[in-house]
Design a protein around this motif. Structure first.
Motif, short mmCIF file in Angstrom:
data_model
loop_
_atom_site.label_atom_id
_atom_site.label_comp_id
_atom_site.label_asym_id
_atom_site.label_seq_id
_atom_site.Cartn_x
_atom_site.Cartn_y
_atom_site.Cartn_z
N THR A 290 0.82 -1.21 0.00
CA THR A 290 0.00 0.00 0.00
C THR A 290 0.85 1.26 0.00
OG1 THR A 290 -1.70 -1.20 1.24
CG2 THR A 290 -1.86 1.20 1.20
N ALA A 291 1.85 1.30 0.87
CA ALA A 291 2.66 2.51 1.02
C ALA A 291 3.51 2.79 -0.20
CB ALA A 291 3.54 2.39 2.27
N LEU A 292 4.02 1.74 -0.83
CA LEU A 292 4.89 1.93 -1.98
C LEU A 292 4.16 2.70 -3.09
CD1 LEU A 292 7.82 1.04 -2.52
CD2 LEU A 292 6.91 -0.92 -3.76
N MET A 293 2.95 2.25 -3.43
CA MET A 293 2.17 2.92 -4.48
C MET A 293 1.74 4.32 -4.03
SD MET A 293 2.03 1.01 -7.13
CE MET A 293 2.10 -0.67 -7.73
N PHE A 294 1.36 4.47 -2.78
CA PHE A 294 0.88 5.75 -2.26
C PHE A 294 1.96 6.82 -2.35
CE2 PHE A 294 0.22 8.78 1.21
CZ PHE A 294 -1.12 9.10 1.07
N PHE A 295 3.11 6.54 -1.77
CA PHE A 295 4.17 7.55 -1.74
C PHE A 295 4.81 7.76 -3.10
CE2 PHE A 295 4.08 6.50 2.85
CZ PHE A 295 3.91 7.78 3.33
N ALA A 426 6.14 10.66 7.58
CA ALA A 426 6.46 11.59 6.50
C ALA A 426 6.03 13.02 6.83
CB ALA A 426 5.80 11.13 5.21
N SER A 427 4.82 13.17 7.39
CA SER A 427 4.31 14.50 7.72
C SER A 427 5.16 15.17 8.79
CB SER A 427 2.86 14.41 8.18
OG SER A 427 2.03 13.91 7.16
N THR A 428 5.57 14.40 9.80
CA THR A 428 6.39 14.95 10.88
C THR A 428 7.73 15.44 10.35
OG1 THR A 428 5.33 13.48 12.50
CG2 THR A 428 7.46 14.43 13.10
N LEU A 429 8.39 14.61 9.54
CA LEU A 429 9.70 14.99 8.99
C LEU A 429 9.57 16.16 8.02
CD1 LEU A 429 12.56 13.72 9.51
CD2 LEU A 429 10.63 12.45 10.44
N THR A 430 8.48 16.18 7.24
CA THR A 430 8.26 17.29 6.31
C THR A 430 8.06 18.60 7.08
OG1 THR A 430 7.34 15.88 4.58
CG2 THR A 430 6.73 18.21 4.54
N LEU A 443 9.18 17.97 1.43
CA LEU A 443 8.37 16.81 1.06
C LEU A 443 9.24 15.58 0.86
CD1 LEU A 443 5.65 18.03 -1.49
CD2 LEU A 443 5.26 16.95 0.73
N VAL A 444 10.33 15.76 0.14
CA VAL A 444 11.22 14.63 -0.15
C VAL A 444 11.81 14.06 1.14
CG1 VAL A 444 13.42 13.99 -1.23
CG2 VAL A 444 11.76 15.36 -2.49
N GLN A 445 12.16 14.94 2.09
CA GLN A 445 12.69 14.45 3.38
C GLN A 445 11.68 13.56 4.08
OE1 GLN A 445 15.88 14.93 4.55
NE2 GLN A 445 16.17 15.81 2.50
N GLY A 446 10.41 13.94 4.01
CA GLY A 446 9.36 13.11 4.62
C GLY A 446 9.21 11.77 3.93
N TYR A 447 9.22 11.80 2.58
CA TYR A 447 9.07 10.55 1.83
C TYR A 447 10.26 9.62 2.07
CZ TYR A 447 5.41 13.05 -0.76
OH TYR A 447 4.27 13.74 -1.11
N PHE A 451 10.14 5.76 3.54
CA PHE A 451 10.72 4.60 2.86
C PHE A 451 11.73 3.88 3.75
CE2 PHE A 451 9.65 6.86 -1.29
CZ PHE A 451 8.59 6.01 -1.57
N LEU A 452 12.50 4.63 4.52
CA LEU A 452 13.48 4.00 5.42
C LEU A 452 12.79 3.15 6.49
CD1 LEU A 452 16.27 6.68 5.99
CD2 LEU A 452 16.54 4.39 4.99
N VAL A 453 11.72 3.69 7.07
CA VAL A 453 10.98 2.92 8.07
C VAL A 453 10.37 1.67 7.43
CG1 VAL A 453 8.98 2.96 9.62
CG2 VAL A 453 10.50 4.95 9.49
N ASN A 454 9.86 1.82 6.22
CA ASN A 454 9.28 0.68 5.52
C ASN A 454 10.35 -0.37 5.24
OD1 ASN A 454 7.54 -0.95 4.13
ND2 ASN A 454 7.01 0.53 2.57
#
Length: 485
Positions: A290-295, A426-430, A443-447, A451-454
């Protein structure tokens, strides 16, 4: 006529129905269920613009569907067995079709999310009954295996079509057509299903655990909502109250299951180590799928400036390799068994997602999108059939449906809960990066953090697979476990 061409009318099916028609209607139903988990992904930025959706609402367009789909799967499967597949199938098709119409006409985020929740409930009724129609009619082992293979393959095909079709419809018409496209298919399901499947007598003196299903669905929904609101801090009422409600509702579910004469999850299943581990693995896979396609969709459109159509085409090779990996796993699993595939697939997925975390505001498609996603997609595809077999081989026949349903439930709930956590990350880091960086770089920092957590989660899955007891290659070779979604 031969059995390969005509059903002999077991279990609710009208006599002399061509088996090809049974397979067609079952595959169409599964196609709709899986399609709607992916088709909205590419359309999310346009939905956000058109309806002024917040980041949390964008996430709920995906999570609302997955929560109700996962929460009601076991209940719908049990209802089909007790009250007849015709009733459950037709109700599911009707709810799904009407919800699609409402979603396409939505004038605000609340209506859209409500439609997605209703779609998930309809999908929960369609998915298990579509499989039951095949298993009820195909008594010949060879025909049954071929039909189940077609049904399973439909999951991968629908995922592939979803991202491309979502891009085409959004670019050429509007995001609303990712919902409207379901309506003709739903009408076909209703028309053919009503004619194909016989009515059956209502079950007597058997009660469904509706209370348990409501508790787990609402509990997961409250958990996802609380997690999605935590980006601005964990101390607000918007976070603490939903999380407290989730604890109460999920505890009520466990109590209801323990006391129910007909629990959704038979207690003996929870004592099987392989099934427990397999559910953990399927939860992790649900998060990643789910997350891969979303982000990836948001990154391509909001950072790289891709159109919806270009985003869909950019994601096409990923879904193609996903299908190729699934076919490869079918051949390898009879040679090496499921456990080595799960470990190898988990490590490949970890590497691919970690590679994806190196994206920037001007990443090139071949080296930062295509490459890592092909690696991750191939790894994930090696795992899906293997985890299903690991979790269901050795389960008593009377509990086989419940075990498969539990795995599918873990996958959908993993997608909903995991996406909420990763969107929060992602929102917190962004938000933190926006104080010192430009909007796109933030935005990229959040994404990248998401991805790292995933990637870390998939490493946990690879290591957890080592806890599985060995499943013999002979058992794997002859196991007829549908992948399903």
């Amino acid at each position: 006529m031969s059995e390969a061409r005509v059903a002999s009318a077991p279990a609710d099916i009208r006599p002399q129905v061509p088996l090809g028609l049974v397979v067609t209607i079952s595959c169409l139903a599964l196609f709709m269920v899986v399609l709607d988990a992916t088709i909205v992904t590419v359309a999310l930025p346009d939905m956000r613009t058109g309806l002024s959706l917040s980041t949390g609402q964008q996430q709920w367009v995906v999570s609302g569907y997955l929560v109700t789909l996962g929460g009601f799967l076991l209940l719908a499967a049990r209802a089909g067995d007790l009250y007849g597949h015709r009733r459950v199938f037709l109700v599911g098709a009707a709810v799904f079709t009407v919800a699609s119409l409402i979603g396409g006409l939505a004038s605000g985020g609340g209506v859209l999310i409500g439609a997605r929740i209703a779609q998930g409930a309809g999908a929960a009724a369609l998915a298990p009954t579509s499989l039951s129609l095949i298993t009820a009619t195909h008594t010949d082992a060879h025909e049954r295996e071929r039909a189940l293979s077609l049904w399973s393959m439909m999951s991968g095909v629908a995922g592939l079509v979803g991202v491309v079709l979502g891009g085409v419809l959004t670019a050429e018409l509007s995001w609303r057509w990712v919902f409207f496209v379901n309506i003709p298919a739903g009408i076909v399901l209703l028309a053919i299903g009503a004619r194909l499947v016989l009515p059956s007598a209502l079950a007597e003196r058997t009660r469904l655990d509706v209370f348990g299903a409501l508790c787990v669905t609402l509990g997961i929904g409250a958990l996802v909502y609380g997690l999605s609101e935590a980006a601005d801090g964990w101390g607000s009422a918007n976070v603490l109250l939903p999380l407290a409600a989730a604890v109460v509702l999920l505890a009520a579910f466990l109590v209801a299951e323990a006391r129910s004469p007909h629990p959704l999850i038979p207690p003996e299943l929870l004592r099987l180590r392989n099934l427990r581990v397999a559910n953990l693995l399927m939860f992790c896979l649900g998060v990643t799928l789910t997350a891969l396609m979303f982000f990836l969709s948001l990154y391509c459109q909001q950072v790289l400036g891709y159109s919806a159509l270009r985003t869909g085409m950019a994601m096409l090779p990923i879904t193609v390799v996903f299908i190729a990996g699934g076919l490869t796993s079918r051949r390898l699993i009879s040679v090496v068994g499921p456990r080595p595939l799960l470990v190898a697939g988990g490590l490949l997925a970890t590497a691919g997602i970690a590679w994806l975390s190196t994206i920037s505001t001007d990443s090139s498609y071949p080296s930062h999108i295509l490459g890592p996603n092909l690696v991750a997609g191939f790894g994930i595809s090696l795992m899906l059939l293997a985890v299903t077999i690991s979790g269901t081989v050795g389960v008593e026949p009377k509990n086989a449906g419940a075990a498969s349903g539990l795995l599918n439930t873990s996958r959908q709930i993993g997608g909903a809960v995991g996406l909420a956590v990763l969107v929060n990350v992602a929102s917190t880091l962004t938000s933190r990066a926006s104080d010192t960086r430009g909007d796109l770089d933030a935005l990229v920092q959040g994404y990248r953090a998401a991805f790292l957590v995933n990637a870390g989660l998939m490493l946990v899955a690879a290591l957890a697979a080592l806890a599985l007891s060995a499943v013999g290659t002979a058992a794997a070779k002859h196991h007829e476990a549908p992948e399903g979604r």
